[in-house]
Design a protein around this motif. Structure first.
Motif, mmCIF file in Angstrom:
data_model
loop_
_atom_site.group_PDB
_atom_site.id
_atom_site.type_symbol
_atom_site.label_atom_id
_atom_site.label_comp_id
_atom_site.label_asym_id
_atom_site.label_seq_id
_atom_site.Cartn_x
_atom_site.Cartn_y
_atom_site.Cartn_z
ATOM 1 N N SER A 250 0.723 -1.212 -0.078
ATOM 2 C CA SER A 250 -0.040 0.064 -0.074
ATOM 3 C C SER A 250 0.825 1.174 -0.075
ATOM 4 O O SER A 250 0.579 2.271 -0.765
ATOM 5 C CB SER A 250 -0.960 0.058 1.239
ATOM 6 O OG SER A 250 -1.795 -0.797 1.194
ATOM 7 N N GLY A 254 0.333 0.238 -4.451
ATOM 8 C CA GLY A 254 -0.375 -0.780 -4.993
ATOM 9 C C GLY A 254 0.092 -1.478 -5.968
ATOM 10 O O GLY A 254 1.509 -1.465 -6.170
ATOM 11 N N TYR A 257 0.692 -2.634 -12.976
ATOM 12 C CA TYR A 257 -0.070 -3.269 -13.928
ATOM 13 C C TYR A 257 1.081 -3.568 -15.198
ATOM 14 O O TYR A 257 0.805 -4.525 -15.859
ATOM 15 C CB TYR A 257 -1.410 -2.924 -14.310
ATOM 16 C CG TYR A 257 -2.293 -2.783 -13.173
ATOM 17 C CD1 TYR A 257 -3.138 -4.132 -12.863
ATOM 18 C CD2 TYR A 257 -2.811 -1.792 -12.724
ATOM 19 C CE1 TYR A 257 -4.068 -4.077 -11.879
ATOM 20 C CE2 TYR A 257 -3.772 -1.694 -11.595
ATOM 21 C CZ TYR A 257 -4.248 -3.057 -11.155
ATOM 22 O OH TYR A 257 -5.122 -3.022 -10.155
ATOM 23 N N THR A 362 -6.436 3.574 -6.987
ATOM 24 C CA THR A 362 -5.392 2.493 -6.759
ATOM 25 C C THR A 362 -5.851 1.113 -6.520
ATOM 26 O O THR A 362 -6.915 1.238 -5.835
ATOM 27 C CB THR A 362 -4.058 2.689 -6.342
ATOM 28 O OG1 THR A 362 -4.318 2.729 -4.981
ATOM 29 C CG2 THR A 362 -3.618 4.537 -6.486
ATOM 30 N N SER A 363 -5.096 0.024 -6.458
ATOM 31 C CA SER A 363 -5.154 -1.276 -5.904
ATOM 32 C C SER A 363 -4.980 -1.218 -4.560
ATOM 33 O O SER A 363 -5.321 -2.167 -3.780
ATOM 34 C CB SER A 363 -4.684 -2.401 -6.500
ATOM 35 O OG SER A 363 -2.987 -2.016 -6.496
ATOM 36 N N GLN A 597 -11.811 1.025 -9.888
ATOM 37 C CA GLN A 597 -10.967 0.138 -9.304
ATOM 38 C C GLN A 597 -11.971 -0.951 -8.659
ATOM 39 O O GLN A 597 -12.787 -0.689 -7.725
ATOM 40 C CB GLN A 597 -10.016 0.734 -8.183
ATOM 41 C CG GLN A 597 -9.423 -0.142 -7.576
ATOM 42 C CD GLN A 597 -8.050 -0.529 -8.457
ATOM 43 O OE1 GLN A 597 -7.646 0.466 -9.185
ATOM 44 N NE2 GLN A 597 -7.456 -1.796 -8.681
ATOM 45 N N ASP A 599 -11.444 -4.339 -6.337
ATOM 46 C CA ASP A 599 -10.513 -5.160 -5.762
ATOM 47 C C ASP A 599 -9.169 -4.957 -6.585
ATOM 48 O O ASP A 599 -8.482 -3.929 -6.464
ATOM 49 C CB ASP A 599 -10.870 -6.598 -5.932
ATOM 50 C CG ASP A 599 -10.160 -7.436 -4.778
ATOM 51 O OD1 ASP A 599 -9.449 -6.987 -4.075
ATOM 52 O OD2 ASP A 599 -10.340 -8.792 -5.106
ATOM 53 N N LYS A 600 -8.425 -6.016 -7.206
ATOM 54 C CA LYS A 600 -7.274 -5.981 -8.055
ATOM 55 C C LYS A 600 -7.376 -5.346 -9.216
ATOM 56 O O LYS A 600 -6.175 -5.504 -9.868
ATOM 57 C CB LYS A 600 -6.616 -7.261 -7.827
ATOM 58 C CG LYS A 600 -6.161 -7.420 -6.256
ATOM 59 C CD LYS A 600 -5.592 -8.618 -6.323
ATOM 60 C CE LYS A 600 -6.342 -9.975 -6.250
ATOM 61 N NZ LYS A 600 -7.571 -10.111 -5.384
ATOM 62 N N GLN A 602 -8.495 -2.676 -12.447
ATOM 63 C CA GLN A 602 -8.778 -1.243 -12.763
ATOM 64 C C GLN A 602 -9.159 -1.263 -14.088
ATOM 65 O O GLN A 602 -8.856 -1.917 -15.114
ATOM 66 C CB GLN A 602 -7.454 -0.430 -12.280
ATOM 67 C CG GLN A 602 -7.642 1.042 -12.708
ATOM 68 C CD GLN A 602 -6.850 2.045 -12.301
ATOM 69 O OE1 GLN A 602 -6.399 2.765 -12.836
ATOM 70 N NE2 GLN A 602 -6.505 1.889 -10.913
ATOM 71 N N GLN A 614 -5.128 -6.203 -15.170
ATOM 72 C CA GLN A 614 -5.333 -7.110 -14.143
ATOM 73 C C GLN A 614 -3.749 -7.489 -13.725
ATOM 74 O O GLN A 614 -2.916 -7.302 -14.623
ATOM 75 C CB GLN A 614 -5.951 -8.276 -14.699
ATOM 76 C CG GLN A 614 -7.107 -8.078 -14.748
ATOM 77 C CD GLN A 614 -8.108 -9.388 -15.557
ATOM 78 O OE1 GLN A 614 -8.052 -9.244 -16.770
ATOM 79 N NE2 GLN A 614 -8.451 -10.277 -14.604
#
Length: 660
Positions: A250, A254, A257, A362-363, A597, A599-600, A602, A614
């Motif tokens: 974090s 995050g 990608y 962000t993730s 966003q 979860d993981k 975007q 992903q």
């Protein structure tokens, strides 16, 4: 050649018999807990699969769920047992260590089993709310026992009852089955090393879940277009532990990608603001620029933002939803109405950072909760403070929830009004004072402000949050029983309509700009990798100075709201926002865009085209049409590059403190 005698045969059999005895001694304390763990996982997965039968059938994923289920159960088994199992042969060499170690294995197996069982028992309620297995949200909510406890008691008491019965029953059954039937027997030294190496190799390989250069992770099971079906082969203990693992990233912003040079990232993000390159003059803060108001005023307007909890488009009649918002539908004709506004995420803190700070998602955990954004982080309040505004946050609950108080007070707000500030006459539920009580207090505060002193008020509602508690007698119920989401939405709309009507009759109406917008949708679910339709939310800007109501039809994001509000308020100044000023129509060559966003994952949506990002996979080009996300034909490398640039910039801006 002489035949072997009975004495010789006995000596031949002895080492084999001893090895078999050693094997039983070692494996029994390990295999019984492992078998119990696998049984719980498979019973749970079977129940979930039967529950979600139609979605699995629609994606033809039965073999996928079964085979990947075996794989990820082995991963969890390996992670939990590789170290204890590897040490076990060495602990079995002597009575002084073997007896206590065997007892410790039994307790360790019980604790692990109960943890896994608890997570599986928690899964149906989590799926019902979030349409996914437990993830980092599960961990975050553990810190709020009062609010979450009240919600569980109201809405999920059958799950609590089942857990209270099944966990002790499982513990008793396990304890009985694993009770040693014989005294502890030791093994020989020459057997310890091969057994230790064998167990290490088998369980380490299981934990890795793959023989290639990358270990298995949740994306390994993401082979269908339905994200929930992709998660069924996993276990909830695994998804939560993986979320905790990811949370360590974090502070770095995050998941990354895809790579892109820093200069290219900055150039693309600047370009998508719609401003010329000459507008950006500060190399230390590369997105900082001067915004000039399209409607300059001698006396800038006050600002009031009503951030509506979980108000998705499906509840709003004006957006084709249920007829639950007659007041908002009526008011939509009096201001600037966003037809295609999209939330950046699925949590309130994500909506806060987008609306109040204009920050892209962000993730990682929202910046509301991260260390580097607790001071000197750009928000509307910090911008307005330099213009002489006083800013107040109004919330019916406890403001330390999700670190809101710390974030706001560190970034420009002057005061917080929260649950403790409401008297006994207020209706206070699990999540705090009702929307009507919060808006009444805010209205009294605004009415008492000197006319020559501009103010900013942020009202965050909570009545439309499970368990959906609100005062009796306020609305004609839409359905039965009272505590349903539809009734809560109708009450929230009632409170909003009453507040706006009060404001219209007050002196501050003509000097104030109002924004009504949802923080996120009520539930984000559906058979899609990213259910775009569940990010669609209402947005309305109104006030006494809005003389020409109109609809804003292009795709828009919550991050566009802050620069739009500044312009309409008559304010000019420097800021690092990457959103667009939508107070004026977009140029013909520029399509509306939104960033979401989930979860993981975007998504970057420009008009109907969507790029999905992903982890550990190439960007995927999709098309959003007729309420569905579908694979797109051809390719669009320019759009993919924009999507990657915005994802990387959001990380960079946090990591390098560029949002100031």
């Amino acid at each position: 050649m002489p035949l072997p005698t009975a004495h010789t045969a006995a000596h031949t059999r002895a080492p084999t018999a001893r090895f078999q005895a050693d094997s039983l001694t070692l494996l029994k304390p390990l295999l019984l807990p492992m078998a119990a763990l696998l049984a719980v996982l498979w019973l749970s997965r079977l129940g979930l699969a039967l529950w979600q039968f139609q979605r699995i059938d629609d994606t033809a994923a039965w073999s996928h769920v079964a085979l990947q289920g075996l794989r990820f159960d082995a991963v969890l088994l390996g992670l939990m047992w590789v170290l204890p199992a590897t040490l076990t042969p060495w602990m079995a060499l002597g009575q002084a260590t073997w007896g206590p170690w065997r007892a410790l294995l039994r307790v360790y197996g019980l604790v692990g089993l109960l943890f896994v069982a608890f997570m599986e028992l928690s899964t149906p309620a989590f799926i019902a709310q979030y349409d996914s297995r437990p993830n980092y949200l599960f961990v975050e909510y553990l810190g709020y026992a009062k609010e979450v406890g009240g919600t569980l008691l109201q809405d999920h008491w059958p799950h609590l009852l089942a857990t209270a019965v099944l966990l002790p029953t499982l513990a008793a059954l396990y304890w009985r089955l694993t009770h040693p039937k014989t005294a502890a027997k030791t093994i020989r030294l020459r057997h310890a090393l091969p057994w230790s190496l064998l167990l290490l190799a088998l369980l380490a390989l299981s934990a890795r879940g793959a023989v290639g250069h990358r270990p298995a992770n949740p994306s390994s099971a993401a082979v269908t277009a339905d994200h929930l079906v992709n998660e069924l082969p996993l276990s909830s203990a695994y998804t939560v532990l993986f979320a905790v693992h990811l949370s360590r990233k974090s502070e770095d912003g995050g998941i990354t990608y895809a790579p892109l040079p820093r200069e290219r990232v900055i150039a693309l993000v600047r370009q998508e603001t719609g401003l010329p390159a000459s507008a950006f003059k500060d190399p230390d803060v590369p997105l900082r620029h001067h915004q000039t108001s399209a409607q300059p005023r001698a006396r800038p307007l006050n600002l009031v933002i009503v951030l509506e909890e979980s108000l998705g488009a499906e509840f709003v009649g004006r957006l084709g939803g249920l007829p639950l918002t007659p007041n908002l539908d009526r008011l939509a004709n009096e201001g600037l109405w966003f037809e295609r506004l999209y939330a950046t995420g699925t949590r309130s803190v994500r909506g806060i950072e987008a609306v109040v700070a204009g920050y892209p998602p962000t993730s990682a955990v929202s910046t509301v909760k991260l260390a580097k954004s607790q001071r000197d982080f750009f928000t509307l309040a910090s911008f307005l403070k330099h213009k002489g505004y006083e800013s107040t946050f109004f919330y019916g609950g406890e403001s330390h929830f999700d670190n809101m108080r710390g974030y706001f007070m560190g970034n420009g707000f002057d005061r917080v009004v929260e649950q403790k500030d409401f008297g006994p006459e207020a209706f206070v539920g699990t999540w705090g004072a009702s929307d009507g009580d919060v808006m009444d207090k805010a209205h009294r505060h605004f009415s008492a402000q000197p006319e020559d002193k501009p103010f900013f008020g942020l009202i965050f509602t909570s009545s439309n949050h499970a368990p959906f508690e609100f005062p009796d007698g306020q609305i004609a119920l839409y359905d039965q029983p009272k505590s349903t989401v539809n009734n809560a939405v109708k009450y929230a709309d009632h409170a909003l309509g009453r507040f706006i009507d009060q404001a219209k009759a007050a002196p501050y109406w003509n000097n104030t700009l109002f924004l009504v917008v949802a923080d996120h949708n009520s539930r984000v679910y559906g058979p899609s990798l990213l259910p775009v339709e569940r990010f669609h939310i209402p947005g309305l800007i109104l006030g006494g100075t809005i003389q020409a109501p109109r609809r804003i039809e292009p795709v828009a994001s919550q991050i566009d709201l802050a620069p739009t509000l500044m312009s309409l308020m008559g304010l000019s100044g420097e800021h690092p926002l990457i959103g667009r000023d939508l107070s004026q129509p977009l140029p013909p060559d520029m399509a509306g865009r939104a960033i979401m966003q989930f979860d993981k994952i975007q998504a970057y949506m420009e008009g109907p085209q969507v790029v999905l990002l992903q982890p550990d996979q190439a960007p995927r080009l999709m098309r959003y049409a007729d309420g569905r996300l579908q694979p797109a034909s051809g390719n669009n490398p320019a759009l993919v590059e924009k999507a990657v640039a915005h994802a990387l910039y959001a990380q960079m801006a946090y990591r390098e403190r560029l949002h100031r």
